[in-house]
Design a protein around this motif. Sequence first.
Motif, mmCIF file in Angstrom:
data_model
loop_
_atom_site.group_PDB
_atom_site.id
_atom_site.type_symbol
_atom_site.label_atom_id
_atom_site.label_comp_id
_atom_site.label_asym_id
_atom_site.label_seq_id
_atom_site.Cartn_x
_atom_site.Cartn_y
_atom_site.Cartn_z
ATOM 1 N N ASP A 136 0.812 -1.218 0.000
ATOM 2 C CA ASP A 136 0.000 0.000 0.000
ATOM 3 C C ASP A 136 0.848 1.272 0.000
ATOM 4 O O ASP A 136 0.294 2.363 0.172
ATOM 5 C CB ASP A 136 -0.933 0.029 1.212
ATOM 6 N N SER A 137 2.151 1.168 -0.148
ATOM 7 C CA SER A 137 2.956 2.385 -0.264
ATOM 8 C C SER A 137 2.336 3.285 -1.337
ATOM 9 O O SER A 137 1.882 2.817 -2.376
ATOM 10 C CB SER A 137 4.400 2.018 -0.616
ATOM 11 N N HIS A 138 2.284 4.590 -1.078
ATOM 12 C CA HIS A 138 1.282 5.449 -1.706
ATOM 13 C C HIS A 138 1.314 5.449 -3.236
ATOM 14 O O HIS A 138 0.248 5.489 -3.869
ATOM 15 C CB HIS A 138 1.364 6.872 -1.144
ATOM 16 N N VAL A 139 2.468 5.413 -3.852
ATOM 17 C CA VAL A 139 2.488 5.421 -5.321
ATOM 18 C C VAL A 139 1.798 4.175 -5.870
ATOM 19 O O VAL A 139 1.050 4.238 -6.852
ATOM 20 C CB VAL A 139 3.930 5.527 -5.850
ATOM 21 N N TYR A 140 2.015 3.033 -5.229
ATOM 22 C CA TYR A 140 1.409 1.784 -5.701
ATOM 23 C C TYR A 140 -0.096 1.775 -5.464
ATOM 24 O O TYR A 140 -0.863 1.291 -6.289
ATOM 25 C CB TYR A 140 2.064 0.591 -5.009
ATOM 26 N N LYS A 141 -0.509 2.287 -4.319
ATOM 27 C CA LYS A 141 -1.949 2.361 -4.033
ATOM 28 C C LYS A 141 -2.634 3.255 -5.071
ATOM 29 O O LYS A 141 -3.706 2.917 -5.589
ATOM 30 C CB LYS A 141 -2.156 2.916 -2.626
ATOM 31 N N LYS A 142 -2.015 4.368 -5.405
ATOM 32 C CA LYS A 142 -2.612 5.276 -6.386
ATOM 33 C C LYS A 142 -2.566 4.674 -7.786
ATOM 34 O O LYS A 142 -3.480 4.891 -8.589
ATOM 35 C CB LYS A 142 -1.911 6.633 -6.331
ATOM 36 N N ALA A 143 -1.527 3.917 -8.098
ATOM 37 C CA ALA A 143 -1.500 3.220 -9.381
ATOM 38 C C ALA A 143 -2.669 2.253 -9.487
ATOM 39 O O ALA A 143 -3.363 2.199 -10.519
ATOM 40 C CB ALA A 143 -0.181 2.469 -9.539
ATOM 41 N N GLU A 189 1.081 15.122 -4.860
ATOM 42 C CA GLU A 189 0.349 14.718 -6.060
ATOM 43 C C GLU A 189 1.076 15.066 -7.363
ATOM 44 O O GLU A 189 1.079 14.255 -8.306
ATOM 45 C CB GLU A 189 -1.049 15.348 -6.035
ATOM 46 N N PRO A 190 1.761 16.218 -7.487
ATOM 47 C CA PRO A 190 2.470 16.486 -8.751
ATOM 48 C C PRO A 190 3.509 15.415 -9.084
ATOM 49 O O PRO A 190 3.670 15.054 -10.251
ATOM 50 C CB PRO A 190 3.131 17.848 -8.496
ATOM 51 N N TYR A 191 4.189 14.879 -8.077
ATOM 52 C CA TYR A 191 5.221 13.871 -8.334
ATOM 53 C C TYR A 191 4.607 12.510 -8.628
ATOM 54 O O TYR A 191 5.124 11.754 -9.451
ATOM 55 C CB TYR A 191 6.200 13.818 -7.156
ATOM 56 N N VAL A 192 3.503 12.206 -7.960
ATOM 57 C CA VAL A 192 2.791 10.965 -8.276
ATOM 58 C C VAL A 192 2.338 10.989 -9.736
ATOM 59 O O VAL A 192 2.479 9.994 -10.459
ATOM 60 C CB VAL A 192 1.591 10.770 -7.331
ATOM 61 N N ASN A 222 2.589 8.924 -15.155
ATOM 62 C CA ASN A 222 2.690 9.241 -16.584
ATOM 63 C C ASN A 222 3.909 8.592 -17.222
ATOM 64 O O ASN A 222 3.823 8.056 -18.336
ATOM 65 C CB ASN A 222 2.728 10.758 -16.788
ATOM 66 N N GLU A 223 5.036 8.630 -16.540
ATOM 67 C CA GLU A 223 6.244 8.029 -17.105
ATOM 68 C C GLU A 223 6.095 6.513 -17.227
ATOM 69 O O GLU A 223 6.599 5.903 -18.174
ATOM 70 C CB GLU A 223 7.469 8.382 -16.255
ATOM 71 N N ILE A 224 5.394 5.906 -16.274
ATOM 72 C CA ILE A 224 5.123 4.465 -16.362
ATOM 73 C C ILE A 224 4.258 4.173 -17.585
ATOM 74 O O ILE A 224 4.587 3.313 -18.414
ATOM 75 C CB ILE A 224 4.426 3.977 -15.074
ATOM 76 N N VAL A 225 3.156 4.884 -17.700
ATOM 77 C CA VAL A 225 2.214 4.632 -18.793
ATOM 78 C C VAL A 225 2.870 4.914 -20.144
ATOM 79 O O VAL A 225 2.623 4.198 -21.128
ATOM 80 C CB VAL A 225 0.936 5.467 -18.591
ATOM 81 N N ARG A 226 3.708 5.896 -20.176
ATOM 82 C CA ARG A 226 4.406 6.240 -21.419
ATOM 83 C C ARG A 226 5.188 5.049 -21.967
ATOM 84 O O ARG A 226 5.320 4.877 -23.174
ATOM 85 C CB ARG A 226 5.345 7.411 -21.144
ATOM 86 N N ARG A 227 5.698 4.193 -21.052
ATOM 87 C CA ARG A 227 6.470 3.034 -21.480
ATOM 88 C C ARG A 227 5.610 1.801 -21.727
ATOM 89 O O ARG A 227 5.838 1.078 -22.687
ATOM 90 C CB ARG A 227 7.538 2.686 -20.426
ATOM 91 N N VAL A 228 4.638 1.564 -20.853
ATOM 92 C CA VAL A 228 3.940 0.270 -20.928
ATOM 93 C C VAL A 228 2.671 0.316 -21.774
ATOM 94 O O VAL A 228 2.235 -0.717 -22.285
ATOM 95 C CB VAL A 228 3.633 -0.275 -19.520
ATOM 96 N N ASN A 229 2.065 1.483 -21.924
ATOM 97 C CA ASN A 229 0.906 1.629 -22.821
ATOM 98 C C ASN A 229 0.898 3.048 -23.380
ATOM 99 O O ASN A 229 0.106 3.896 -22.952
ATOM 100 C CB ASN A 229 -0.412 1.333 -22.095
ATOM 101 N N PRO A 230 1.762 3.332 -24.355
ATOM 102 C CA PRO A 230 1.898 4.697 -24.867
ATOM 103 C C PRO A 230 0.595 5.287 -25.395
ATOM 104 O O PRO A 230 0.430 6.515 -25.384
ATOM 105 C CB PRO A 230 2.933 4.551 -25.992
ATOM 106 N N PRO A 290 -0.679 11.194 -22.632
ATOM 107 C CA PRO A 290 -0.593 11.439 -21.194
ATOM 108 C C PRO A 290 -1.907 11.120 -20.486
ATOM 109 O O PRO A 290 -2.977 11.148 -21.097
ATOM 110 C CB PRO A 290 -0.279 12.936 -21.123
ATOM 111 N N LEU A 291 -1.802 10.819 -19.212
ATOM 112 C CA LEU A 291 -2.999 10.518 -18.427
ATOM 113 C C LEU A 291 -3.838 11.781 -18.227
ATOM 114 O O LEU A 291 -3.292 12.869 -18.055
ATOM 115 C CB LEU A 291 -2.605 9.964 -17.060
ATOM 116 N N PRO A 292 -5.149 11.622 -18.218
ATOM 117 C CA PRO A 292 -6.001 12.792 -17.957
ATOM 118 C C PRO A 292 -5.900 13.211 -16.479
ATOM 119 O O PRO A 292 -5.544 12.398 -15.625
ATOM 120 C CB PRO A 292 -7.415 12.270 -18.266
ATOM 121 N N THR A 293 -6.208 14.450 -16.206
ATOM 122 C CA THR A 293 -6.253 14.927 -14.830
ATOM 123 C C THR A 293 -7.700 15.047 -14.345
ATOM 124 O O THR A 293 -7.919 15.336 -13.164
ATOM 125 C CB THR A 293 -5.567 16.281 -14.699
ATOM 126 N N GLU A 294 -8.634 14.801 -15.248
ATOM 127 C CA GLU A 294 -10.054 14.816 -14.884
ATOM 128 C C GLU A 294 -10.751 13.658 -15.559
ATOM 129 O O GLU A 294 -10.320 13.171 -16.615
ATOM 130 C CB GLU A 294 -10.731 16.125 -15.315
#
Length: 238
Positions: free
Chosen positions: A56-63, A209-212, A217-225, A229-233
């Motif tokens: 549950d470390s926060h980046v993974y939970k948010k992913a 949140e800006p760093y998350v 985004n950098e993850i998605v850019r590699r694994v599902n281009p 970019p991911l939406p913010t809304e």
Amino acid sequence: MEIRAATVLPARREPIELHTADGLTLVGELALPESRPPVATLICLHPLPTHGGMMDSHVYKKAANRLPALADLAILRFNTRGTTSERGTSEGEFDKGEGERFDVAAALEYAEFHDLPNPWLLGWSFGTELALKWGHDPLVTGAILLSPPLHRAGDDDLDAWARFGRPLVALVPEFDDYLRPAEATERFARVPQAEVVGVDDAKHLWVGEPYVRIVLNEIVRRVNPAAYPLPTEVLGDS
């Protein structure tokens, strides 16, 4: 609706158990897109459990809260041996990254058995060392490293990854406690296919949140281009 730190988007989420070759049961969760098959899979290897790292470390939970819906990704999170989170405690004891080789193998075996596509290892801090040391499996599409300390994993492991040949992306905070971008660029030069991405103003724990958003985004850019970019809304009520 703006996507905020606590936003949880629709997904199919289920508790899972992993079974290691040395006889342990590990607890975890699999999150899948709600109504479509995933296009890729993130196998999350968490930070150091002796310093609070867990599934549950926060980046993974948010992913897990966002990426099944926003990027059609499967998110497999689990507690390595001896680690506790809200999901429960995995059997065994912390083994300083050695016995955890069986934990990584169990997660990959689960992904293979359940036909999860294009598995990428996503390591954070201690989890990056597990990826580098024990992730050389033909099933693995590539690895993304968040805040790699290159402490337990050293030059021999980098050389092994170079021979492995799979993509390797390191996201390195400008103000990391252990390894900063300039030194990371030098260390990862041993891996011809490695890409080092320095992140301005970020710190080891990616708090804020800006760093998350940058990380996801950098993850998605590699694994599902196609989803970058991911939406913010998203549609819905705030």
